[in-house]
Design a protein around this motif. Structure first.
Motif, PDB file in Angstrom:
ATOM      1  N   ARG A   1      51.359  48.928  52.183  1.00 19.88           N
ATOM      2  CA  ARG A   1      50.668  49.862  53.295  1.00 19.88           C
ATOM      3  C   ARG A   1      50.655  51.107  52.849  1.00 19.88           C
ATOM      4  O   ARG A   1      49.800  52.003  52.859  1.00 19.88           O
ATOM      5  N   ARG A   2      51.971  51.571  52.486  1.00 19.99           N
ATOM      6  CA  ARG A   2      52.111  52.883  52.245  1.00 19.99           C
ATOM      7  C   ARG A   2      51.617  53.635  51.050  1.00 19.99           C
ATOM      8  O   ARG A   2      51.406  54.676  50.936  1.00 19.99           O
ATOM      9  N   THR A   3      51.462  52.764  50.016  1.00 25.25           N
ATOM     10  CA  THR A   3      50.900  53.054  48.733  1.00 25.25           C
ATOM     11  C   THR A   3      49.540  52.501  48.755  1.00 25.25           C
ATOM     12  O   THR A   3      48.723  52.833  47.385  1.00 25.25           O
ATOM     13  N   GLU A   4      48.833  52.281  49.507  1.00 27.12           N
ATOM     14  CA  GLU A   4      47.498  51.596  49.445  1.00 27.12           C
ATOM     15  C   GLU A   4      46.351  52.927  49.138  1.00 27.12           C
ATOM     16  O   GLU A   4      45.684  52.641  47.981  1.00 27.12           O
ATOM     17  N   ALA A   5      46.395  53.923  49.579  1.00 29.12           N
ATOM     18  CA  ALA A   5      45.772  55.057  49.359  1.00 29.12           C
ATOM     19  C   ALA A   5      45.895  55.438  47.947  1.00 29.12           C
ATOM     20  O   ALA A   5      44.860  55.692  47.274  1.00 29.12           O
ATOM     21  N   ALA A   6      47.097  55.675  47.498  1.00 34.58           N
ATOM     22  CA  ALA A   6      47.304  56.123  46.172  1.00 34.58           C
ATOM     23  C   ALA A   6      46.821  55.028  44.998  1.00 34.58           C
ATOM     24  O   ALA A   6      46.263  55.386  43.810  1.00 34.58           O
ATOM     25  N   ARG A   7      46.803  53.825  45.469  1.00 38.97           N
ATOM     26  CA  ARG A   7      46.662  52.788  44.408  1.00 38.97           C
ATOM     27  C   ARG A   7      44.819  52.647  44.306  1.00 38.97           C
ATOM     28  O   ARG A   7      44.554  52.295  43.038  1.00 38.97           O
ATOM     29  N   ALA A   8      44.129  53.151  45.323  1.00 33.18           N
ATOM     30  CA  ALA A   8      42.772  53.068  44.969  1.00 33.18           C
ATOM     31  C   ALA A   8      42.327  54.222  44.011  1.00 33.18           C
ATOM     32  O   ALA A   8      41.169  54.257  43.370  1.00 33.18           O
ATOM     33  N   GLU A   9      43.174  55.313  43.566  1.00 33.35           N
ATOM     34  CA  GLU A   9      43.041  56.220  42.492  1.00 33.35           C
ATOM     35  C   GLU A   9      43.312  55.815  41.114  1.00 33.35           C
ATOM     36  O   GLU A   9      43.180  56.567  40.321  1.00 33.35           O
ATOM     37  N   LEU A  10      43.909  54.431  40.907  1.00 37.76           N
ATOM     38  CA  LEU A  10      44.602  54.102  39.745  1.00 37.76           C
ATOM     39  C   LEU A  10      43.388  53.509  38.965  1.00 37.76           C
ATOM     40  O   LEU A  10      42.571  53.169  39.307  1.00 37.76           O
ATOM     41  N   ASP A  11      43.664  53.357  37.582  1.00 35.09           N
ATOM     42  CA  ASP A  11      42.910  52.673  36.598  1.00 35.09           C
ATOM     43  C   ASP A  11      43.151  50.939  36.955  1.00 35.09           C
ATOM     44  O   ASP A  11      44.252  50.096  36.280  1.00 35.09           O
ATOM     45  N   LEU A  12      42.464  50.638  38.123  1.00 35.18           N
ATOM     46  CA  LEU A  12      42.832  49.150  38.466  1.00 35.18           C
ATOM     47  C   LEU A  12      42.313  48.321  37.403  1.00 35.18           C
ATOM     48  O   LEU A  12      42.894  46.934  37.325  1.00 35.18           O
TER      49      LEU A  12
ATOM     50  N   LEU B   1      46.961  50.937  28.854  1.00 28.01           N
ATOM     51  CA  LEU B   1      47.714  50.222  29.709  1.00 28.01           C
ATOM     52  C   LEU B   1      48.912  50.970  30.016  1.00 28.01           C
ATOM     53  O   LEU B   1      49.420  51.081  31.061  1.00 28.01           O
ATOM     54  N   ALA B   2      49.514  51.751  28.976  1.00 32.65           N
ATOM     55  CA  ALA B   2      50.751  52.683  29.279  1.00 32.65           C
ATOM     56  C   ALA B   2      50.536  53.727  30.327  1.00 32.65           C
ATOM     57  O   ALA B   2      51.262  54.129  31.044  1.00 32.65           O
ATOM     58  N   ASP B   3      49.265  54.351  30.072  1.00 32.76           N
ATOM     59  CA  ASP B   3      48.973  55.268  30.892  1.00 32.76           C
ATOM     60  C   ASP B   3      48.607  54.953  32.470  1.00 32.76           C
ATOM     61  O   ASP B   3      49.017  55.620  33.238  1.00 32.76           O
ATOM     62  N   ALA B   4      48.001  53.830  32.584  1.00 31.68           N
ATOM     63  CA  ALA B   4      47.838  53.113  33.748  1.00 31.68           C
ATOM     64  C   ALA B   4      49.210  52.772  34.490  1.00 31.68           C
ATOM     65  O   ALA B   4      49.341  52.929  35.863  1.00 31.68           O
ATOM     66  N   LEU B   5      50.319  52.249  33.851  1.00 27.68           N
ATOM     67  CA  LEU B   5      51.401  52.148  34.183  1.00 27.68           C
ATOM     68  C   LEU B   5      52.271  53.207  34.540  1.00 27.68           C
ATOM     69  O   LEU B   5      53.044  53.261  35.527  1.00 27.68           O
ATOM     70  N   ASP B   6      52.062  54.383  33.871  1.00 23.98           N
ATOM     71  CA  ASP B   6      52.640  55.598  34.246  1.00 23.98           C
ATOM     72  C   ASP B   6      52.276  56.323  35.476  1.00 23.98           C
ATOM     73  O   ASP B   6      52.972  56.702  36.251  1.00 23.98           O
ATOM     74  N   GLU B   7      50.835  56.205  35.693  1.00 29.39           N
ATOM     75  CA  GLU B   7      50.154  56.629  36.968  1.00 29.39           C
ATOM     76  C   GLU B   7      50.531  55.789  38.244  1.00 29.39           C
ATOM     77  O   GLU B   7      50.865  56.159  39.166  1.00 29.39           O
ATOM     78  N   LEU B   8      50.485  54.538  37.939  1.00 28.82           N
ATOM     79  CA  LEU B   8      51.155  53.465  38.758  1.00 28.82           C
ATOM     80  C   LEU B   8      52.581  54.044  39.410  1.00 28.82           C
ATOM     81  O   LEU B   8      53.056  53.845  40.414  1.00 28.82           O
ATOM     82  N   TRP B   9      53.460  54.208  38.423  1.00 23.59           N
ATOM     83  CA  TRP B   9      54.894  54.629  38.715  1.00 23.59           C
ATOM     84  C   TRP B   9      54.864  55.918  39.504  1.00 23.59           C
ATOM     85  O   TRP B   9      55.669  55.835  40.365  1.00 23.59           O
TER      86      TRP B   9
END
Length: 318
Positions: free
Chosen positions: A45-56, A125-133
């Protein structure tokens, strides 16, 4: 069923590790199917908005319907102090052959999102994981790490007090140890037997598994298991107050003493009780000076545990 066969030397070489990249990869399970990870719903729940901006597209391409992830996301940590930067550097430098082999082992093919140049796919994928972190882990990692480190301390104490067999048989309901063989009941229908052969068995506590799990391929021997104390990470804790002890110590210190039956850091306790870590530290110093708790440094953290005197005081108060 996966069976790791240990000889006498292998038994002595069982060790623990913490892997930030492993946590990052396994978190895709909770993102993919939140219903299976109720303890992590507050994090989702806390990260839902932030995850919407990632390379899903890239992130979802790393996990299949069985919630399996490729082995390059589950590197075997060399210690409980492994750094994400080091793991990400290794990931960015993996060979195209290893990258494609691990994806095929999970999906049976190369997912469309990673088709084309393997080097370009690895960078994506590495860039996507960096952004997820950065978006979902970095703000909470000190809290998560405190739980993982406390679990390692607890398991080490189990080995010292009860022996290796008791510890291994307690990490998960799907892991058991008998006669020099550690068996992990996996969802994979294929049976595998893998001798340790001096490679060492690494045990990795994680926030994002409900049962013992292992790498998909025949990589270095490793078992990932659910860390203790996850449920207390996100919600403030309300501990029953021994009134007699609270009258002597004060309400906050009595609650802290009650909660320290298992090792915990001031950061973790602050989250559990909904107060600042600095305030918790002040109370813990008083309790330690009085001999009611003991402390030990674990990596960059200081973990606190109720002493025998503290346990006796609580028992008398009740």
């Amino acid at each position: 069923m996966l069976s790791y066969v240990l000889n006498e030397a292998d038994v002595a070489a069982v060790r623990f590790g913490i892997s930030p990249l492993c946590e990052l990869g396994l978190s895709l399970r909770a993102i993919r199917d939140p219903s299976r990870f109720p303890l992590q719903l507050p994090w989702l729940r806390r990260t839902e908005a932030a995850r919407a901006e990632l390379d899903l597209d890239a992130l979802t391409g790393l996990i299949d319907d069985r919630l399996w992830t490729p082995d390059f996301l589950n590197p075997r940590p060399t210690s409980p102090l492994t750094r994400l930067d080091d793991e990400m550097a290794a990931l960015r430098s993996i060979s195209p052959a290893e990258f494609e082999r691990d994806l095929v082992a999970v999906h049976g093919r190369i997912p469309e999102v990673f088709a084309g140049s393997p080097r370009a796919a690895i960078r994506r994928l590495a860039d996507a994981l960096d952004e997820l972190w950065a978006a979902t882990f970095e703000p909470y990692w000190p809290r998560m790490r405190a739980v993982l480190e406390a679990d390692v301390v607890y398991r080490g104490r189990q080995i010292a007090q009860q022996g290796l067999a008791a510890m291994l048989n307690g990490i998960s309901g799907t892991v058991d140890y008998e006669g020099g063989v550690v068996r992990v009941r996996l969802r994979d229908p294929n049976d595998r037997v893998q001798p340790i052969d001096g490679l060492g068995l690494t045990l990795v506590p994680t926030m994002f598994t409900r049962r013992g799990s292992a790498p998909v391929g025949d990589g270095p021997p490793m078992i990932m298991y659910p860390a203790r104390g996850q449920g207390a990470l996100w919600e403030a804790e309300h501990v029953a107050n021994p009134a007699a002890v609270a009258a002597v110590l004060g309400e906050t210190r009595a609650r802290l003493l009650s909660a320290l039956g298992d090792p915990a850091s001031s950061t973790e306790l602050g989250v559990r009780f909904g107060v600042t870590a600095s305030a918790v530290n002040q109370h813990l110093r008083v309790l330690r000076d009085a001999g009611l708790v003991v402390s030990t440094r674990y990596g960059h953290s200081v973990l606190y545990l109720r002493s025998e005197l503290g346990a006796s005081l609580l028992a008398a108060g009740r």
